[in-house]
Design an enzyme around this catalytic site. Structure first.
Site, PDB file in Angstrom:
ATOM      1  N   CYS A 115       9.062  46.044  28.806  1.00 46.31           N
ATOM      2  CA  CYS A 115       7.745  46.204  29.446  1.00 46.31           C
ATOM      3  C   CYS A 115       7.058  44.868  29.728  1.00 46.31           C
ATOM      4  CB  CYS A 115       6.842  47.071  28.597  1.00 46.31           C
ATOM      5  SG  CYS A 115       7.437  48.752  28.468  1.00 46.31           S
ATOM      6  N   HIS A 252      -0.593  45.659  31.012  1.00 45.78           N
ATOM      7  CA  HIS A 252       0.532  46.595  31.069  1.00 45.78           C
ATOM      8  C   HIS A 252      -0.033  47.985  30.806  1.00 45.78           C
ATOM      9  CE1 HIS A 252       4.122  48.763  30.345  1.00 45.78           C
ATOM     10  NE2 HIS A 252       4.061  48.727  29.018  1.00 45.78           N
ATOM     11  N   ASN A 282       3.616  55.080  31.703  1.00 49.31           N
ATOM     12  CA  ASN A 282       4.173  53.757  31.418  1.00 49.31           C
ATOM     13  C   ASN A 282       5.404  53.526  32.306  1.00 49.31           C
ATOM     14  OD1 ASN A 282       5.376  51.478  30.360  1.00 49.31           O
ATOM     15  ND2 ASN A 282       5.079  52.067  28.228  1.00 49.31           N
TER      16      ASN A 282
END
Ligand code: ACO
Length: 325
Positions: A115, A252, A282
């Site tokens: 990520c 993020h 996500n």
């Protein structure tokens, strides 16, 4: 002192057509729309169609960024794709994007930091531009996390989605001061002692299978809140700035509670945080470039604004980039 800077010349994103609302998981799992919304802020996510590959999403985002930059592919020197869900073990997804764009010059490669991948890729692209190795670099984050979900595991499969975002960085001249346009500072970290908190239980040299994502959610949560604020503050300090100078945090997009807690630690009100997690969950390395693209399209991010982008992912890997739009 005159300095090379990497400025953002264009941005774009792509989310696959299929939208999956939280309610869809109620049919197969002991979960609810209310649980997912309150614990994560996620309302829906996009899943790639059967046969639609990470490179397909990346190519759509890349074309959107080229249009936004008003550049042709002939003017791009390099393509970096941040992904943990490549089309194949090799060749790189980046070379597939390069081929689809009819780009036969320059170079392309993938970068894997889960990520945090986009922040790592942006930092690498910045270094290539500042050192004179490239003049324009396309940096893409693209993922199909729907391919590595355990659909029986309600604590992970409701959290992730598919998507891609891209930016084009271009060399420019700055003064070396904090008012310059472009990337002003970056800060990267990893600590492999935490491998087991977030991983995929398969791989080329271990099981010869793809595997599925495994995560110690609450543990990641604790690391995230502490490490994200810290790296953002460090990058700001490297740029000669503080959190009071921040116009937008572009985090993020993993969990709204992590986003809020990080903003609070940095004393930045939520009105100055770009939030898109509700619409796509996500999307790992794709989440920051998607948020940049959406934030610019919404009219939130404007020329001259000071942004800090921060991310944490499997590894653990984490880092941040401070840039002036
Ligand atoms: N629906 C209903 N209940 C659920 C669900 C669900 N989808 N998932 C978990 N639960 C249950 C658990 O089983 C647990 O039940 P129990 O108390 O009976 O054992 C209860 O809800 C609470 O579980 P927790 O895990 O403590 O819930 P928490 O509030 O911590 O939220 C979450 C879990 C959303 C995973 C949170 O910890 C989180 O967001 N962590 C960070 C994850 C993250 O950001 N990962 C991405 C990192 S980046 C990358 O590289 C991929």
């Amino acid at each position: 002192m005159q300095t090379h800077r990497a400025i953002i010349k264009g941005v774009g994103h792509y989310l696959p057509e299929r939208v999956v609302p939280n309610s869809e998981f109620e049919k197969t799992l002991d979960t609810s729309d209310a649980w997912i919304r309150t614990r994560t802020g996620i309302e829906r996510r996009h899943f790639a169609a059967e046969g639609q590959l990470t490179s397909d999403l990346a190519i759509r985002a890349a074309r959107a960024a080229l249009r936004d930059a008003v550049l042709s592919v002939d003017e791009i020197d390099a393509v970096i794709v941040a992904t943990s869900t490549p089309d194949q073990t090799f060749p790189s997804t980046a070379t597939k994007v390069q081929a689809a764009l009819d780009m036969t010059h320059g170079f392309a490669f993938d970068l894997q930091a889960v990520c945090a991948g986009f922040v790592f890729a942006l930092s690498n692209a910045n270094a290539m531009i500042v050192s004179g190795q490239a003049r324009r670099v396309m940096v893409i984050g693209a993922e199909t996390f729907s391919r590595i979900m355990d659909w029986q595991d309600r604590s992970t499969c409701v959290l992730f989605g598919d998507g891609a975002g891209a930016v084009i960085l271009e060399a420019s001249e700055g003064t070396g001061g904090p008012n310059d346009q472009g990337i002003l500072a970056t800060d990267l970290h990893s600590d492999g002692r935490f491998n087991s908190l977030l991983y995929v239980d398969g791989g080329v040299s271990s099981t010869q299978t793809t595997g599925v994502l495994k995560m110690e959610g609450p543990e990641i949560f604790k690391h995230a809140v502490q490490k994200l604020a810290q790296t953002a503050e460090t990058a700001l300090a490297k740029a000669g700035l503080t959190d009071r100078d921040v116009d937008w945090i572009v985090p993020h997009q993993a969990n709204l509670r992590i986003i809020k807690a990080t903003a609070q630690k940095m004393h930045v009100p939520m009105e100055r945080v770009v939030v898109t997690v509700q619409n796509h969950g996500n999307t790992s390395a794709a989440s920051i470039p998607i948020a940049l693209s959406v934030g610019a399209a919404r009219g939130q991010i404007k020329p001259g604004d000071l942004l800090v982008a921060e991310a944490i992912g499997g590894g653990l890997t984490w880092g941040s980039v401070v840039l002036r739009w």
